[in-house]
Design a protein around this motif. Structure first.
Motif, PDB file in Angstrom:
ATOM      1  N   UNK B 110       0.758  -1.151  -0.184  1.00 32.63           N
ATOM      2  CA  UNK B 110      -0.049   0.056  -0.116  1.00 32.63           C
ATOM      3  C   UNK B 110       0.910   1.219  -0.106  1.00 32.63           C
ATOM      4  N   UNK B 111       0.554   2.056  -0.841  1.00 31.93           N
ATOM      5  CA  UNK B 111       1.230   3.558  -1.134  1.00 31.93           C
ATOM      6  C   UNK B 111       0.628   4.481  -0.046  1.00 31.93           C
ATOM      7  N   UNK B 112      -0.842   4.610  -0.511  1.00 33.60           N
ATOM      8  CA  UNK B 112      -1.856   5.324   0.302  1.00 33.60           C
ATOM      9  C   UNK B 112      -3.175   4.871   0.534  1.00 33.60           C
ATOM     10  N   UNK B 113      -3.904   5.173   1.541  1.00 30.27           N
ATOM     11  CA  UNK B 113      -5.468   4.729   1.453  1.00 30.27           C
ATOM     12  C   UNK B 113      -6.237   5.730   2.118  1.00 30.27           C
ATOM     13  N   UNK B 114      -7.287   5.948   1.472  1.00 25.20           N
ATOM     14  CA  UNK B 114      -8.081   7.208   1.749  1.00 25.20           C
ATOM     15  C   UNK B 114      -9.391   6.417   2.003  1.00 25.20           C
TER      16      UNK B 114
END
Lengths: 157, 181
Positions: B110-114
């Motif tokens: 995961x790089x980013x999660x929103x």
């Protein structure tokens, strides 16, 4: 009950933290809470592993730590609420947390309006010079029914 | 032009179920949250049965925001991994015998999660499905939706970006660093 003193609010937040089943299940502890700033720790545990080949814990567990810490920061803000809930949480993963090390989250509630609290947070393992993850979030601010906009002085002592 | 004879349904089903189990069962955190995956063809639905330890607000009560985030992220990663596995499995480039736990495919990072919290998570079973919107050689973008009693009333949705695992997973593929002197 009318205005809560800062001390009472801190106490409330502390109790609230201890009363959260999921935080308890992950062994989280509140190590700092004052004026919109909170720190929460979470020990390393094999049940949190997300990548069995490396032993690194799952991003979801980091999110849970961050969300809890951000909520505590909101609760402890002098200008703020009786309750809070997450509206939006965005997490950026800088690097994998080192397997075997506890995590520390540091959250700061940097702005509160009548209905929204804005928070940012950073998570570290033992190496405090290189963050594991950062978070920005928006939280609800629940106020008592006839609270004529939180007065910034934080009420009488 | 001779076509390969169609495989018996049990063989196909077993191969797919085994591949999915290999992806999911090896991850302790998925087991801790109690998440399992139902499969219809290539479509997966994540199921997270309610449990006391998932509660974040004991007064309402409501699921912990972190649990909701984790449920969405777990679903995104598994569905993305599954889409990669499916392709290789159906193209027959990798046999099921290579899916043993010691040689699991690398998991996307995961790089980013929103996460978008739409309503509070009730003390009920939760479901989620993910859609891979873009799956490139290096990056992927995945959207996830989660609901409880009513499919049309989502309680959360999320979007994440992922770093794809490198294609070479064979252990014998040693790095070619010939250090020229």
């Amino acid at each position: 009950m009318a205005e809560l003193s800062d001390q009472m609010k801190d106490q409330l937040a502390r109790h609230f933290m201890e009363a959260i089943p999921h935080a308890r299940s992950l062994g989280m502890a509140l190590t700092l809470i004052e004026n919109g700033v909170a720190e929460t720790t979470m020990p390393y545990d094999k049940k949190l592993i997300g990548d069995p080949s490396t032993g690194v814990i799952h991003g979801g567990a980091v999110s849970a730590l961050m969300d809890t810490c951000c909520g505590a920061a909101v609760m402890s803000h002098p200008d703020s609420p009786l309750g809070t809930a997450t509206i939006d949480l965005r997490i950026d993963y800088m690097r994998p947390a080192t397997a075997g090390q506890a995590l520390l989250a540091h959250a700061e509630c940097y702005h509160v309006t009548r209905s929204i609290a804005f928070v940012r947070a950073t998570a570290y393992d033992e190496d405090r010079s290189r963050p594991v993850a950062t978070v920005t979030g928006a939280f609800t601010v629940e106020r008592p029914p006839n609270d004529a906009k939180a007065d910034p002085a934080g009420g009488q002592a | 032009m001779s076509r390969k004879p169609l495989e018996p349904v049990q063989v196909v089903r077993q191969r797919r179920d085994d591949a999915l189990a290999a992806l999911v069962n090896g991850v302790p955190y998925i087991r801790y949250l109690g998440i399992r995956f139902d499969r219809r063809g290539d479509e997966l639905t994540a199921v997270m049965p309610f449990d006391e330890k998932l509660i974040g607000n004991p007064f309402l009560p409501a699921l912990h925001g972190g649990v909701t985030a984790a449920f969405l992220e777990v679903t995104a990663i598994i569905v993305l991994s599954w889409s990669l596995a499916w392709e290789r499995m159906e193209n027959g480039s990798r046999g099921i015998d290579q899916w043993d736990p010691a040689h699991l495919p690398r998991i996307p990072k995961t790089i980013d999660f929103s996460v978008d919290y739409l309503r509070s998570g009730l003390p009920r079973d939760a479901y989620a499905r993910a859609r891979v919107n873009r799956s490139g050689r290096r990056y992927a973008s995945v959207h996830v939706e989660a609901w409880q009693d009513n499919r049309a009333r989502l309680f959360a949705q999320g979007t994440g970006h992922f770093l794809m695992p490198s294609q070479k997973t064979e252990p014998q593929a040693a790095p070619k660093t010939a250090a020229p002197q």
